[in-house]
Design a protein around this motif. Structure first.
Motif, short mmCIF file in Angstrom:
data_model
loop_
_atom_site.label_atom_id
_atom_site.label_comp_id
_atom_site.label_asym_id
_atom_site.label_seq_id
_atom_site.Cartn_x
_atom_site.Cartn_y
_atom_site.Cartn_z
N VAL A 22 0.78 -1.12 0.07
CA VAL A 22 -0.11 -0.05 0.14
C VAL A 22 0.80 1.30 0.01
O VAL A 22 0.50 2.16 -0.75
N ALA A 23 1.82 1.22 0.60
CA ALA A 23 2.98 2.13 0.86
C ALA A 23 3.43 2.62 -0.53
O ALA A 23 3.60 4.04 -1.07
N ALA A 24 3.95 1.60 -1.27
CA ALA A 24 4.45 1.53 -2.65
C ALA A 24 3.39 2.09 -3.56
O ALA A 24 3.86 2.44 -4.62
N ALA A 25 2.22 2.12 -3.62
CA ALA A 25 1.23 2.57 -4.28
C ALA A 25 1.45 3.98 -4.82
O ALA A 25 1.82 4.63 -4.16
N PRO A 26 1.36 4.07 -6.29
CA PRO A 26 1.77 5.43 -6.91
C PRO A 26 0.79 6.65 -6.09
O PRO A 26 -0.47 6.30 -5.66
N ALA A 27 1.49 7.76 -5.77
CA ALA A 27 0.55 9.02 -5.49
C ALA A 27 -0.68 9.02 -6.27
O ALA A 27 -0.62 9.09 -7.37
N GLY A 28 -1.90 9.11 -5.75
CA GLY A 28 -3.05 9.51 -6.34
C GLY A 28 -3.81 8.16 -6.76
O GLY A 28 -4.79 8.24 -7.01
N GLU A 29 -3.20 7.05 -6.57
CA GLU A 29 -3.84 5.79 -6.70
C GLU A 29 -4.74 5.43 -5.53
O GLU A 29 -4.00 5.34 -4.54
N ARG A 30 -5.88 5.05 -5.87
CA ARG A 30 -6.63 4.45 -4.41
C ARG A 30 -7.11 3.33 -4.59
O ARG A 30 -7.62 2.81 -5.65
N LEU A 31 -6.83 2.39 -3.87
CA LEU A 31 -6.78 0.91 -3.96
C LEU A 31 -8.21 0.43 -3.30
O LEU A 31 -8.73 1.25 -2.54
N VAL A 32 -8.47 -0.84 -3.92
CA VAL A 32 -9.56 -1.60 -3.17
C VAL A 32 -9.15 -2.72 -2.41
O VAL A 32 -8.48 -3.56 -3.14
N LEU A 33 -9.23 -2.72 -1.19
CA LEU A 33 -8.64 -3.68 -0.35
C LEU A 33 -9.64 -4.89 -0.19
O LEU A 33 -10.78 -4.43 0.35
#
Length: 147
Positions: free
Chosen positions: A69-80
């Motif tokens: 999650v920390a490595a996800a690009p800035a602005g990307e919003r994840l579905v966990l």
């Protein structure tokens, strides 16, 4: 297991005693629908190289998810998506990275109580398991005339 760059980015977290392999049917379906998918092995689970005695805390157990999650690009919003104990993993990630999470899916999962320490939830789950096992044992005994 990662997928294409279009659509939503789903991060899948297995339950206790499982690994990323347990999502083998869901991963291709999400990818076929145009989503990115990352199925993770928590520490000392699935193909993760750590041994259980090398994972002293729940945070250490959750480290693969927290790092992803920390490595996800800035602005990307994840579905966990968390199954079973994986619900507590995704809750921890949501708390640490609220701006990186678009949604969370608790799939037959543990969900911590709002305003209470996560340890209380795991203790309650443990007590519930003891109660269920005790109730099951009692029902078996009442059906067995030899007791």
């Amino acid at each position: 297991m990662e997928g294409s760059s279009s659509g939503k980015h789903f991060m899948l977290v297995h339950g206790l005693g499982h690994g990323a392999w347990c999502w083998y049917k869901l991963v291709p379906m999400l990818r076929a629908a145009g989503h990115r998918v990352t199925a993770l092995d928590m520490a000392a689970s699935g193909a993760h190289p750590a041994r259980m005695d090398e994972v002293p805390s729940f945070e250490d157990y959750s480290r693969p998810l927290l790092d992803a999650v920390a490595a996800a690009p800035a602005g990307e919003r994840l579905v966990l998506v968390g199954h079973s104990l994986g619900g507590l993993n995704i809750a921890l990630a949501m708390e640490r990275f609220p701006r990186k999470v678009a949604a969370a899916v608790f799939l037959a999962a543990c969900m911590p109580c709002v305003g209470r320490h996560m340890g209380v939830t795991t203790e309650e789950v443990g007590n519930y398991s003891v109660l269920v096992n005790f109730t099951h044992l009692r029902s078996q005994r009442s059906c067995d005339r030899s007791w």
